[in-house]
Design a protein around this motif. Structure first.
Motif, PDB file in Angstrom:
ATOM      1  N   MET A 124       0.841  -1.190   0.000  1.00 13.35           N
ATOM      2  CA  MET A 124       0.000   0.000   0.000  1.00 13.35           C
ATOM      3  C   MET A 124       0.879   1.245   0.000  1.00 13.35           C
ATOM      4  SD  MET A 124      -3.157  -0.907  -0.045  1.00 13.35           S
ATOM      5  CE  MET A 124      -4.003   0.554   0.550  1.00 13.35           C
ATOM      6  N   PRO A 125       0.446   2.320  -0.670  1.00 12.19           N
ATOM      7  CA  PRO A 125       1.236   3.551  -0.695  1.00 12.19           C
ATOM      8  C   PRO A 125       1.424   4.125   0.705  1.00 12.19           C
ATOM      9  CG  PRO A 125      -0.498   3.599  -2.354  1.00 12.19           C
ATOM     10  CD  PRO A 125      -0.759   2.410  -1.498  1.00 12.19           C
ATOM     11  N   VAL A 126       2.579   4.704   0.933  1.00 17.28           N
ATOM     12  CA  VAL A 126       2.900   5.408   2.168  1.00 17.28           C
ATOM     13  C   VAL A 126       3.112   6.871   1.816  1.00 17.28           C
ATOM     14  CG1 VAL A 126       4.522   5.610   4.081  1.00 17.28           C
ATOM     15  CG2 VAL A 126       3.937   3.347   3.189  1.00 17.28           C
ATOM     16  N   ARG A 127       2.504   7.762   2.560  1.00 17.78           N
ATOM     17  CA  ARG A 127       2.580   9.186   2.227  1.00 17.78           C
ATOM     18  C   ARG A 127       3.809   9.835   2.874  1.00 17.78           C
ATOM     19  NH1 ARG A 127      -2.843  12.338   3.050  1.00 17.78           N
ATOM     20  NH2 ARG A 127      -2.479  11.722   5.227  1.00 17.78           N
ATOM     21  N   LEU A 128       4.278  10.863   2.234  1.00 19.43           N
ATOM     22  CA  LEU A 128       5.488  11.542   2.690  1.00 19.43           C
ATOM     23  C   LEU A 128       5.378  13.041   2.415  1.00 19.43           C
ATOM     24  CD1 LEU A 128       7.301  12.324  -0.115  1.00 19.43           C
ATOM     25  CD2 LEU A 128       7.385   9.828  -0.162  1.00 19.43           C
ATOM     26  N   ALA A 129       6.212  13.792   3.103  1.00 21.26           N
ATOM     27  CA  ALA A 129       6.364  15.222   2.846  1.00 21.26           C
ATOM     28  C   ALA A 129       7.847  15.495   2.626  1.00 21.26           C
ATOM     29  CB  ALA A 129       5.839  16.049   4.010  1.00 21.26           C
ATOM     30  N   LEU A 130       8.158  16.195   1.570  1.00 12.97           N
ATOM     31  CA  LEU A 130       9.542  16.491   1.218  1.00 12.97           C
ATOM     32  C   LEU A 130      10.018  17.703   2.011  1.00 12.97           C
ATOM     33  CD1 LEU A 130      11.869  15.731  -0.671  1.00 12.97           C
ATOM     34  CD2 LEU A 130      10.785  17.122  -2.446  1.00 12.97           C
ATOM     35  N   ARG A 131      11.153  17.561   2.689  1.00 11.87           N
ATOM     36  CA  ARG A 131      11.676  18.640   3.529  1.00 11.87           C
ATOM     37  C   ARG A 131      12.864  19.373   2.907  1.00 11.87           C
ATOM     38  NH1 ARG A 131       7.118  19.159   5.760  1.00 11.87           N
ATOM     39  NH2 ARG A 131       6.571  17.724   7.454  1.00 11.87           N
ATOM     40  N   ASP A 132      13.728  18.640   2.218  1.00 12.19           N
ATOM     41  CA  ASP A 132      14.917  19.306   1.658  1.00 12.19           C
ATOM     42  C   ASP A 132      15.491  18.471   0.529  1.00 12.19           C
ATOM     43  OD1 ASP A 132      16.863  21.334   1.472  1.00 12.19           O
ATOM     44  OD2 ASP A 132      18.267  20.181   2.689  1.00 12.19           O
ATOM     45  N   ILE A 133      16.135  19.148  -0.408  1.00  9.96           N
ATOM     46  CA  ILE A 133      16.872  18.511  -1.497  1.00  9.96           C
ATOM     47  C   ILE A 133      18.211  19.228  -1.631  1.00  9.96           C
ATOM     48  CG2 ILE A 133      16.943  17.932  -3.945  1.00  9.96           C
ATOM     49  CD1 ILE A 133      13.885  18.189  -3.994  1.00  9.96           C
ATOM     50  N   ALA A 134      19.294  18.487  -1.602  1.00  5.32           N
ATOM     51  CA  ALA A 134      20.622  19.054  -1.809  1.00  5.32           C
ATOM     52  C   ALA A 134      21.268  18.378  -3.016  1.00  5.32           C
ATOM     53  CB  ALA A 134      21.487  18.863  -0.565  1.00  5.32           C
TER      54      ALA A 134
ATOM     55  N   TYR B  90       9.853  20.502  -7.005  1.00  2.10           N
ATOM     56  CA  TYR B  90       9.482  19.519  -5.978  1.00  2.10           C
ATOM     57  C   TYR B  90       9.311  20.181  -4.612  1.00  2.10           C
ATOM     58  CZ  TYR B  90       9.906  15.182  -8.696  1.00  2.10           C
ATOM     59  OH  TYR B  90       9.699  14.152  -9.590  1.00  2.10           O
ATOM     60  N   LEU B  91      10.216  21.095  -4.268  1.00  3.62           N
ATOM     61  CA  LEU B  91      10.107  21.748  -2.961  1.00  3.62           C
ATOM     62  C   LEU B  91       8.918  22.700  -2.911  1.00  3.62           C
ATOM     63  CD1 LEU B  91      13.856  22.449  -2.084  1.00  3.62           C
ATOM     64  CD2 LEU B  91      12.326  20.754  -1.041  1.00  3.62           C
ATOM     65  N   GLY B  92       8.380  23.046  -4.056  1.00  2.65           N
ATOM     66  CA  GLY B  92       7.192  23.899  -4.100  1.00  2.65           C
ATOM     67  C   GLY B  92       5.912  23.169  -3.746  1.00  2.65           C
ATOM     68  N   GLN B  93       5.966  21.828  -3.657  1.00  6.09           N
ATOM     69  CA  GLN B  93       4.790  21.052  -3.282  1.00  6.09           C
ATOM     70  C   GLN B  93       4.661  21.024  -1.754  1.00  6.09           C
ATOM     71  OE1 GLN B  93       2.728  19.683  -5.747  1.00  6.09           O
ATOM     72  NE2 GLN B  93       4.096  20.913  -7.037  1.00  6.09           N
ATOM     73  N   SER B  94       3.446  20.999  -1.257  1.00  5.10           N
ATOM     74  CA  SER B  94       3.228  20.979   0.186  1.00  5.10           C
ATOM     75  C   SER B  94       2.273  19.847   0.545  1.00  5.10           C
ATOM     76  CB  SER B  94       2.655  22.316   0.664  1.00  5.10           C
ATOM     77  OG  SER B  94       1.417  22.578   0.026  1.00  5.10           O
ATOM     78  N   GLY B  95       2.282  19.503   1.805  1.00  2.92           N
ATOM     79  CA  GLY B  95       1.389  18.463   2.285  1.00  2.92           C
ATOM     80  C   GLY B  95       1.936  17.072   2.060  1.00  2.92           C
ATOM     81  N   LEU B  96       1.156  16.078   2.468  1.00  6.61           N
ATOM     82  CA  LEU B  96       1.548  14.686   2.348  1.00  6.61           C
ATOM     83  C   LEU B  96       1.022  14.088   1.052  1.00  6.61           C
ATOM     84  CD1 LEU B  96       0.694  13.579   5.988  1.00  6.61           C
ATOM     85  CD2 LEU B  96       2.993  13.551   5.003  1.00  6.61           C
TER      86      LEU B  96
END
Length: 467
Positions: A1-11, A89-95
């Motif tokens: 089953m899908p697991v939801r996530l929120a992106l915090r940082d990309i380097a 990608y960092l412009g997206q918000s929420g899970l």
């Protein structure tokens, strides 16, 4: 089953890679390049934070072959693709599920890259690398390896980007996956590579005991035929059977030139050893001509697209033109590879054979080769082009401690050869057992402190200087 996530940082990082020998394909010869690295931080619903990583060579003049661009300019495009994708990608918000995040970003990525004159294949590079790192972090947080995680569709891949499929087509394809324990190496013979003698195609010290060979073409039927005849003579020295693929990297100008080559394969006795063992021909025509040109009677041979595979609808469009296959490369997008493999499985069940192939793009030791190898082992690719180990000396300029960490964590995939850590090839095969580590096919991340920040874009090198 899908697991939801929120992106915090990309380097974003990079590291120079020196080649042990030059590699010529298409119109470019590479003696050195840079490898890009991505580090992401996620918050995973109910499971806390996690770090993920990916890597890929910034290959010049492959993603964009426009003649007015210098090799440096095409590498700069890839850096800009990564930088644009980071902002999108960092412009997206929420899970959201990992694939839903990808789907929410991919069109915006294409649009912004088009505004900056970056073509679709190069535009997809940024999301491809970020998606791999996101999947790595997601799997780590969930305590799963990539095979178990993707069989359960942890990323939530659905048909929103592939309306020719249903959600159940994709879910059932993933549910039927079984990890391949071995993947055969397909040894690339570049246009400047030695054919005969020491270091030649039949030298098992150089070809790592490969049973599959990928032969580059230059786009000139007569010259290519002569070279293939010479290679066939050398391969006849092998004490075991072999199979070959041909890759033109868009160098055949039109269908007439391609027909000339195919007719030579069909009738020239000197080409018999190659023609009899030929599995498919890869991307013969320039990508723009490919989209406008049905193969017609040439489709009796199996052809695949590679550089023309720059969107989710590319494989169905190529199928309508007579193509039977498409390449899988993690640098073009792992989700697109999976969806294309689901398509091939569904279409093949309707009475004709369609297939996906593994093409390497000089994946380097470490993250890049492991993640691409795992993707192929997941979708069922029994052999794959693996030429990174041939053109680069082991881990090249990677710090010794980092290379040793990969060897320790993945002892079935690497070996210590007199102090140099290299890919370990077992009777022509790579083993995938250690790729079942938690995460996307790796127990180890790079030494982030030993990497350079990704270089900023340089608009002043976008075009070659004319004299």
């Amino acid at each position: 089953m899908p697991v939801r996530l929120a992106l915090r940082d990309i380097a974003l990082f990079e590291r120079p890679v020196r080649f042990a020998r030059p590699f010529r394909f298409g119109v470019v010869t590479i003696s050195e390049a840079s490898q890009a690295f991505v580090r992401v931080e996620l918050e995973v619903e109910g499971k806390g934070s996690a770090i993920g990583a990916s890597a890929e060579l910034l290959a010049p003049k492959w993603f964009d072959k426009r003649p007015q661009l210098s090799p440096e300019a095409t590498v700069d495009e890839l850096r800009r693709s990564l930088a644009i994708a980071r902002e999108v990608y960092l412009g997206q918000s929420g899970l959201s599920a990992a694939f839903a995040l990808h789907a929410a970003c991919i069109n915006a990525q294409y649009e912004e890259c088009a505004r900056q004159d970056i073509p679709p294949l190069a535009a997809a590079f940024g999301p491809a690398e970020i998606d791999k790192a996101i999947l790595d972090a997601l799997l780590r947080a969930a305590g799963l390896n990539v095979f178990d995680g993707m069989i359960d569709n942890i990323a939530g891949i659905d048909a929103r980007l592939s309306p020719d499929l249903s959600d159940s087509d994709i879910a059932s394809f993933l549910a039927r996956r079984n990890r391949l324990e071995r993947v055969a190496v397909r040894h690339t013979v570049g246009l400047d590579d030695t054919v005969a003698g020491k270091g030649g195609v039949s030298d098992t010290n150089g070809n790592s005991g490969a049973r599959y060979f990928k032969l580059k073409l230059g786009g000139h039927p007569e010259r290519d035929a002569a070279r293939l005849a010479a290679i066939g003579k050398e391969l006849a020295r092998l004490r075991y059977d072999y199979e070959v693929t041909l890759d033109a990297n868009e160098q055949y100008a039109d269908l007439d030139a391609l027909r000339d080559l195919v007719e030579r394969l069909d009738r020239d006795v000197a080409l018999g050893p190659i023609a009899a063992r030929l599995l498919y021909l890869e991307q013969p025509l320039p990508r723009d001509i490919t989209r406008q040109t049905p193969l017609g009677s040439l489709a009796t041979r199996d052809f695949i697209i590679d550089e023309a595979d720059d969107s989710y609808d590319a494989f169905p469009a190529a199928r309508a033109l007579g193509y039977r296959g498409v390449s899988s490369k993690a640098c073009k997008g792992l989700y697109k590879s999976i969806i294309n493999a689901a398509r091939a499985a569904k279409w093949s069940g309707e009475g004709q054979r369609f297939f996906v192939t593994g093409e390497d793009l000089t994946c380097q030791a470490g993250l890049a080769v492991q993640q691409d190898l795992a993707l192929g082992a997941l979708i069922g690719l029994s052999h794959a082009e693996r030429n990174g180990h041939h053109y680069v000396d082991g881990f090249a300029d990677t710090p010794a401690e980092e290379a040793q960490a990969f060897l320790t964590a993945h002892p079935d995939l690497y070996r210590n050869d007199g102090g140099t850590i290299r890919l370990a090839i077992h009777d022509g095969d790579l083993l995938t057992g250690s790729l079942t580590a938690k995460g996307f096919a790796t127990s180890v991340h790079p030494d982030w402190s030993a990497l350079l920040p990704l270089k900023p874009a340089k608009p002043d090198i976008l075009q070659e200087q004319t004299i």
